[in-house]
Design a protein around this motif. Structure first.
Motif, short mmCIF file in Angstrom:
data_model
loop_
_atom_site.label_atom_id
_atom_site.label_comp_id
_atom_site.label_asym_id
_atom_site.label_seq_id
_atom_site.Cartn_x
_atom_site.Cartn_y
_atom_site.Cartn_z
N VAL A 169 -7.82 -5.15 -6.58
CA VAL A 169 -8.13 -5.44 -5.26
C VAL A 169 -7.21 -4.83 -4.06
O VAL A 169 -6.09 -3.97 -4.56
N PRO A 170 -7.37 -4.77 -2.90
CA PRO A 170 -6.58 -3.87 -2.00
C PRO A 170 -5.33 -4.60 -1.86
O PRO A 170 -5.00 -5.66 -1.90
N VAL A 171 -4.36 -4.04 -1.39
CA VAL A 171 -3.04 -4.30 -0.66
C VAL A 171 -3.57 -4.40 0.91
O VAL A 171 -3.82 -3.30 1.42
N VAL A 172 -3.24 -5.58 1.53
CA VAL A 172 -3.60 -5.75 2.84
C VAL A 172 -2.41 -5.85 3.76
O VAL A 172 -1.38 -6.63 3.32
N LEU A 173 -2.09 -5.12 4.47
CA LEU A 173 -1.13 -5.11 5.53
C LEU A 173 -1.43 -5.51 6.89
O LEU A 173 -2.61 -5.33 7.46
N PRO A 174 -0.75 -6.58 7.70
CA PRO A 174 -0.96 -6.61 8.91
C PRO A 174 -0.63 -5.67 9.73
O PRO A 174 -0.32 -4.60 9.42
N ARG A 175 -1.69 -5.64 11.08
CA ARG A 175 -1.51 -4.45 11.90
C ARG A 175 -0.09 -3.77 12.19
O ARG A 175 0.22 -2.67 12.28
N ALA A 176 0.81 -4.88 12.20
CA ALA A 176 2.08 -4.50 12.75
C ALA A 176 2.89 -3.67 11.55
O ALA A 176 3.99 -3.04 11.74
N LEU A 177 2.34 -3.66 10.41
CA LEU A 177 3.13 -3.00 9.24
C LEU A 177 2.28 -1.86 8.89
O LEU A 177 2.54 -1.33 7.68
N ARG A 178 1.22 -1.25 9.70
CA ARG A 178 0.44 -0.37 9.36
C ARG A 178 1.41 1.06 8.89
O ARG A 178 0.90 1.88 8.22
#
Length: 225
Positions: free
Chosen positions: A89-98
């Protein structure tokens, strides 16, 4: 007591079990008390800032299939990549942590959408610290990875929830002060499953006034007194 555990944990501790998820502390003897959480949405499991532990996958199977691994703080990559790779599965980052996506050794998705059904709230965003909380206004679950915690070195006298020592002078009242959680899950220490809104409000309101008390306690601890 070490600040952070480094050897494979022999025995980890479950924390924060509720209808929508569960947590664990992989190294119960470490001072940092790094807490990880699994949030359940429609029989899918989302892991938040996880630290790996023996037989963790068997434990998570009770709640459903792992759908993604979220990182909510730029310093909390922890074991996210390894666990995500294991579950494909992916690691999901909030946009603020891109900006940290290149530091994650696994496929990454960046999103501004809710994660595990919880809304994103940017708590801290500056060149040195990027942090996002998750909040479900219906189920009243709030996940805060670093800005507040329950571990001992966060707490001034009389506190059960404390603002991070580095944020004491400028607590995140704008981001967190208007929320009314029934449960507060944190990245360091056990969560608060009773009167979470009240405990959070007291922590934010008294952060500055109790700042010197906390710093004095930390200093005394550092010099062994």
């Amino acid at each position: 007591m070490p600040m952070k555990g480094s050897q494979p944990p022999a025995d980890w501790r479950e924390i924060d079990r509720f209808d929508g998820g569960v947590g664990w502390i992989a190294y119960p003897e470490e001072r940092m008390q790094r807490a990880s959480h699994a949030l359940v949405e429609d029989d899918e499991v989302w892991l938040v800032d996880p630290v790996d532990a023996p037989d963790l996958d068997d434990f998570l199977a009770e709640f459903g299939e792992v759908a993604g691994v979220a990182v909510l703080l730029d310093r909390h990559k922890r074991d996210a990549a390894a666990i995500a790779t294991r579950h494909d599965v992916p690691v999901v980052l909030p946009r603020a942590l891109r900006s940290v996506r290149d530091d994650v050794d696994a496929p990454v998705e960046v999103t501004a959408e809710p994660i595990a059904g919880l809304q994103q709230i940017t708590v801290v965003k500056n060149p040195f610290w990027r942090e996002v909380a998750l909040f479900d206004p219906d189920e009243k679950t709030l996940v805060v990875p670093e800005a507040v915690g329950t571990v001992e070195y966060f707490l001034a006298s009389g506190e059960s929830v404390g603002v991070h020592p580095m944020l004491r002078g400028f607590p995140p009242r704008d981001a967190l002060g208007g929320l009314d959680p029934e449960r507060l899950l944190v990245g360091h220490g056990e969560g608060v499953l009773t009167d979470a809104a009240g405990e959070l409000a007291r922590a934010l309101r008294g952060s500055r006034s109790r700042m010197l008390s906390l710093y004095g306690k930390v200093l005394r601890s550092a010099v062994g007194r």
